[in-house]
Scaffold this active site. Structure first.
Site, PDB file in Angstrom:
ATOM      1  N   SER A  42      76.569  63.009  31.663  1.00 25.68           N
ATOM      2  CA  SER A  42      75.326  62.401  32.140  1.00 25.68           C
ATOM      3  C   SER A  42      75.594  61.297  33.145  1.00 25.68           C
ATOM      4  CB  SER A  42      74.553  61.791  30.979  1.00 25.68           C
ATOM      5  OG  SER A  42      74.389  62.724  29.958  1.00 25.68           O
TER       6      SER A  42
HETATM    7  N1  SAH Z   1      77.079  63.324  25.739  1.00 26.03           N
HETATM    8  C1  SAH Z   1      77.741  64.194  26.668  1.00 26.03           C
HETATM    9  C2  SAH Z   1      76.741  65.052  27.411  1.00 26.03           C
HETATM   10  C3  SAH Z   1      77.224  66.469  27.458  1.00 26.03           C
HETATM   11  S1  SAH Z   1      76.083  67.696  27.993  1.00 26.03           S
HETATM   12  C4  SAH Z   1      78.661  63.438  27.586  1.00 26.03           C
HETATM   13  O1  SAH Z   1      78.672  62.183  27.518  1.00 26.03           O
HETATM   14  O2  SAH Z   1      79.431  64.038  28.335  1.00 26.03           O
HETATM   15  C5  SAH Z   1      75.420  68.255  26.457  1.00 26.03           C
HETATM   16  C6  SAH Z   1      76.366  68.867  25.456  1.00 26.03           C
HETATM   17  O3  SAH Z   1      75.567  69.297  24.358  1.00 26.03           O
HETATM   18  C7  SAH Z   1      77.148  70.078  25.907  1.00 26.03           C
HETATM   19  O4  SAH Z   1      78.514  69.862  25.712  1.00 26.03           O
HETATM   20  C8  SAH Z   1      76.618  71.211  25.015  1.00 26.03           C
HETATM   21  O5  SAH Z   1      77.605  72.180  24.680  1.00 26.03           O
HETATM   22  C9  SAH Z   1      76.173  70.434  23.791  1.00 26.03           C
HETATM   23  N2  SAH Z   1      75.211  71.097  22.906  1.00 26.03           N
HETATM   24  C10 SAH Z   1      74.147  71.865  23.231  1.00 26.03           C
HETATM   25  N3  SAH Z   1      73.503  72.290  22.119  1.00 26.03           N
HETATM   26  C11 SAH Z   1      74.190  71.775  21.047  1.00 26.03           C
HETATM   27  C12 SAH Z   1      74.041  71.847  19.633  1.00 26.03           C
HETATM   28  N4  SAH Z   1      73.066  72.550  19.045  1.00 26.03           N
HETATM   29  N5  SAH Z   1      74.934  71.188  18.860  1.00 26.03           N
HETATM   30  C13 SAH Z   1      75.946  70.480  19.404  1.00 26.03           C
HETATM   31  N6  SAH Z   1      76.144  70.376  20.741  1.00 26.03           N
HETATM   32  C14 SAH Z   1      75.280  71.015  21.560  1.00 26.03           C
END
Ligand code: SAH
Length: 213
Positions: free
Chosen positions: A61
């Site tokens: 993000s």
């Molecule tokens: N907080 C992260 C943002 C990553 S993008 C950062 O600082 O980089 C969002 C992430 O959510 C992705 O890695 C995706 O695989 C994960 N995601 C999506 N659905 C999910 C779920 N049901 N449970 C766990 N992770 C999930």
């Protein structure tokens, strides 16, 4: 100190100018080496105010959004926080640097493994990770003072509200697919939950039993 400290200070100044003034959050973001959470080729861009691609079609993000969500959490050091969507691990590292005890769930095995190794190498010992569908929460370690979801779903997953302490607070992007969500805050207090809607944001999809299929 590393060679990116000046970039990091500049990033934090800009976030402040855009209205996030929470010193617990800003001090944490001044410390966490964001460039180590992106691919080497993207390191020079790590402190620009935009999201960047990480592996498997996911994104890290944008700094302002990480700051805004961290600040909406109204957290205090010592609290337990559950994060859904570990991704690069950057948001988890910021929460850890804020003095929180972090539990973070990721659903993609390769991302889980890479990020778990990175966080161990960087000595973030107060972050525990789990490979699972985070829309089910992490019931064994709950309840949590705070919950932060860093992927966007159509609604607030019920298990997460159930695993929130009372009092407790949850932040999640809610809305349509492929971005176009609103940062939604759920407050639980004396058995009553209240809901507030904030800025429009654009997160990758939350995929799971209580989200997109
Ligand atoms: N907080 C992260 C943002 C990553 S993008 C950062 O600082 O980089 C969002 C992430 O959510 C992705 O890695 C995706 O695989 C994960 N995601 C999506 N659905 C999910 C779920 N049901 N449970 C766990 N992770 C999930």
């Amino acid at each position: 100190m590393d060679k990116f400290q000046i970039s990091r200070d500049r990033m934090v100044r800009k976030i402040r100018e855009h209205g996030v003034r929470d010193t617990l959050v800003l001090d944490a973001m001044r410390k966490v080496p964001r460039h180590l959470f992106v691919e080497e080729a993207l390191q020079p861009q790590a402190y620009e105010d935009r999201a960047l691609p990480i592996a498997y079609g996911q994104t890290i993000s944008q700094p302002y959004i990480v700051a805004l969500m961290s600040s909406l959490l109204e957290a205090a050091p010592g609290m337990c926080v559950l994060e859904i969507g570990t991704g690069s691990g950057y948001q988890a590292a910021v929460l850890s640097a804020m003095g929180l005890k972090v539990y973070s769930v990721e659903r993609l095995p390769q991302l889980y493994t890479n990020t778990n190794n990175l966080l161990i190498n960087l000595r973030y010992h107060n972050i525990r990770m789990k490979l699972a569908d985070g829309t089910e929460g992490w019931p064994e370690s709950g309840p949590y003072d705070r919950i932060i979801v860093t992927a966007g779903g159509p609604e607030v997953p019920t298990p997460l509200v159930e695993q929130l302490s009372d009092p407790g607070l949850l932040v999640i992007p809610v809305g349509g697919r492929y971005g176009n969500q609103r940062l939604t805050v759920i407050r639980k207090n004396r058995g009553v939950t209240r809901r507030e809607e904030n800025e429009y944001v654009s997160f990758v999809d939350l995929v799971g039993n209580h989200a997109w299929k």
